[in-house]
Motif scaffolding. Structure first.
Motif, PDB file in Angstrom:
ATOM      1  N   UNK A  29      29.033 -78.683  27.091  1.00 17.52           N
ATOM      2  CA  UNK A  29      27.607 -79.006  27.047  1.00 17.52           C
ATOM      3  C   UNK A  29      27.087 -78.976  28.471  1.00 17.52           C
ATOM      4  N   UNK A  30      26.031 -78.197  28.714  1.00 17.96           N
ATOM      5  CA  UNK A  30      25.413 -78.124  30.037  1.00 17.96           C
ATOM      6  C   UNK A  30      24.207 -79.056  30.030  1.00 17.96           C
ATOM      7  N   UNK A  31      24.330 -80.175  30.714  1.00 19.57           N
ATOM      8  CA  UNK A  31      23.230 -81.132  30.815  1.00 19.57           C
ATOM      9  C   UNK A  31      22.346 -80.704  31.983  1.00 19.57           C
ATOM     10  N   UNK A  32      21.183 -80.166  31.658  1.00 22.01           N
ATOM     11  CA  UNK A  32      20.311 -79.583  32.672  1.00 22.01           C
ATOM     12  C   UNK A  32      20.375 -78.073  32.654  1.00 22.01           C
ATOM     13  N   UNK A  49      18.396 -79.875  21.262  1.00 22.12           N
ATOM     14  CA  UNK A  49      17.037 -79.371  21.062  1.00 22.12           C
ATOM     15  C   UNK A  49      16.172 -79.754  22.270  1.00 22.12           C
ATOM     16  N   UNK A  50      15.306 -78.856  22.715  1.00 19.56           N
ATOM     17  CA  UNK A  50      14.517 -79.112  23.929  1.00 19.56           C
ATOM     18  C   UNK A  50      13.803 -80.461  23.929  1.00 19.56           C
ATOM     19  N   UNK A  51      13.309 -80.878  22.781  1.00 20.00           N
ATOM     20  CA  UNK A  51      12.562 -82.145  22.740  1.00 20.00           C
ATOM     21  C   UNK A  51      13.463 -83.362  22.875  1.00 20.00           C
ATOM     22  N   UNK A  64      16.011 -85.315  27.040  1.00 15.11           N
ATOM     23  CA  UNK A  64      15.966 -86.545  27.842  1.00 15.11           C
ATOM     24  C   UNK A  64      16.208 -87.788  26.989  1.00 15.11           C
ATOM     25  N   UNK A  65      16.605 -87.589  25.743  1.00 17.78           N
ATOM     26  CA  UNK A  65      16.890 -88.709  24.851  1.00 17.78           C
ATOM     27  C   UNK A  65      18.309 -89.217  25.117  1.00 17.78           C
ATOM     28  N   UNK A  66      18.464 -90.461  25.611  1.00 16.78           N
ATOM     29  CA  UNK A  66      19.806 -90.950  25.981  1.00 16.78           C
ATOM     30  C   UNK A  66      20.799 -90.923  24.829  1.00 16.78           C
ATOM     31  N   UNK A  73      24.263 -89.238  38.497  1.00 11.75           N
ATOM     32  CA  UNK A  73      24.954 -90.539  38.530  1.00 11.75           C
ATOM     33  C   UNK A  73      24.799 -91.264  37.203  1.00 11.75           C
ATOM     34  N   UNK A  74      23.613 -91.213  36.627  1.00 11.50           N
ATOM     35  CA  UNK A  74      23.390 -91.856  35.325  1.00 11.50           C
ATOM     36  C   UNK A  74      24.237 -91.190  34.246  1.00 11.50           C
ATOM     37  N   UNK A  75      24.322 -89.864  34.290  1.00  7.19           N
ATOM     38  CA  UNK A  75      25.104 -89.141  33.280  1.00  7.19           C
ATOM     39  C   UNK A  75      26.582 -89.476  33.393  1.00  7.19           C
TER      40      UNK A  75
END
Length: 314
Positions: free
Chosen positions: A10-13, A37-39, A42-44, A67-69
């Motif tokens: 999974x590529x976050x960003x 999904x794009x929407x 940013x959903x934690x 850092x949060x991730x």
């Protein structure tokens, strides 16, 4: 082929420059790339669920978000559930304890360290050239750790992020621009630590009006090196260190270099240009700031971390 039998990532960003580059290059590896999904990007909770379902998370985020991730991933591990391995492309963890630096050619044991690490940090583009040149020479005792190193470098504007890319492609942008003149560039800590230097280099980065490519240059006074050191000794040390590499080569010196020659590739060329009469040398590294300097390096690390064969460089 059942893609779900493949290792998953999974590529976050993934919508950023580096994320897009990694996603495109991952087509060369047998990896099932999962997306949110794009929407929900940013959903934690959506991100946490995704991270808990894959083998590897690649972070292409600003430092604070990275850092949060990582805290989220480490939280999964602390709870005893499945936690993915992580490759971080930000500068947040480049010199942090517990993280392995993702430059496989840096030391003979580095590739194996990346294979077994849970936390790997992808190198910066400028440090890839700086460390690639200096680490073997410092380790061989040819460049003293306290040498007053000066680094000059030029990169294509794609390394400056979306705003700089848009400015250059919309308005033309400056032909050439120095920046980082506060002498506190964010890449200095990793360049210093992994080159083996005891003092930070004076680093002067710049941007040229071309999309991709990079040259890093390091001038040396041979008389400040161990007595009798010649340019041929520096060249031989680099050749010996990178012998067998399919990505890093050490060609002979040349009269001139164009920064974008390796654009679109995952290769890097290291050279020693020398004038023995004046006892001077210039070390140069040429690479693609988005290739071996970013996404190309990430693909090497992903392949190592997932136990896959690294694809040949373009």
């Amino acid at each position: 082929m059942n893609t779900h039998a493949l290792p998953s990532a999974f590529i976050d960003g993934e919508a950023g420059t580096t994320g897009l580059g990694i996603r495109a290059r991952l087509e060369r590896l047998p990896v099932h790339v999962r997306s949110i999904a794009p929407e929900l990007r940013k959903d934690p909770e959506a991100r946490r669920e995704m991270m808990a379902s894959v083998d590897l998370v690649v972070l292409c985020l600003p430092d604070a978000a990275a850092r949060d991730a990582v805290a989220m991933i480490d939280g999964l591990r602390a709870q005893g559930g499945h936690a993915p391995r992580v490759l971080d492309a930000s500068t947040a963890f480049r010199t942090a304890p517990g993280w392995v630096y993702g430059f496989p050619e840096m030391r003979p044991e580095q590739a194996q360290a990346i294979r077994t690490a849970t936390h790997v940090t992808n190198p910066g583009c400028y440090p890839t050239g700086i460390i690639g040149l200096l680490h073997p020479l410092v380790a061989a005792g040819l460049v003293p750790a306290d040498y007053p190193v000066t680094v000059n470098a030029v990169s294509g504007y794609s390394g400056g992020g979306r705003a700089m890319i848009e400015a250059h492609e919309r308005d033309g942008g400056p032909a050439f621009e120095l920046y980082g003149l506060s002498l506190q560039h964010k890449h200095l800590p990793e360049a210093t630590v992994y080159s083996g230097l005891s003092r930070a280099p004076v680093f002067v980065p710049s941007v040229g009006h071309f999309p991709q490519g990079m040259i890093v240059s390091i001038p040396l006074h041979l008389d400040l090196l161990p007595k009798g050191t010649r340019g041929a000794d520096l060249h031989a040390a680099l050749v010996a260190h990178y012998r067998g590499s399919d990505r890093i080569s050490v060609p002979d010196a040349c009269a001139s270099l164009c920064a974008d020659t390796l654009a679109g590739t995952d290769r890097m060329e290291l050279r020693v240009h020398v004038n023995e009469e004046h006892r001077q040398a210039v070390l140069t590294a040429r690479l693609d700031n988005l290739g071996k300097g970013a996404s190309g390096a990430a693909i090497q690390n992903i392949a190592l971390m997932l136990g896959l064969e690294t694809p040949s460089p373009v």
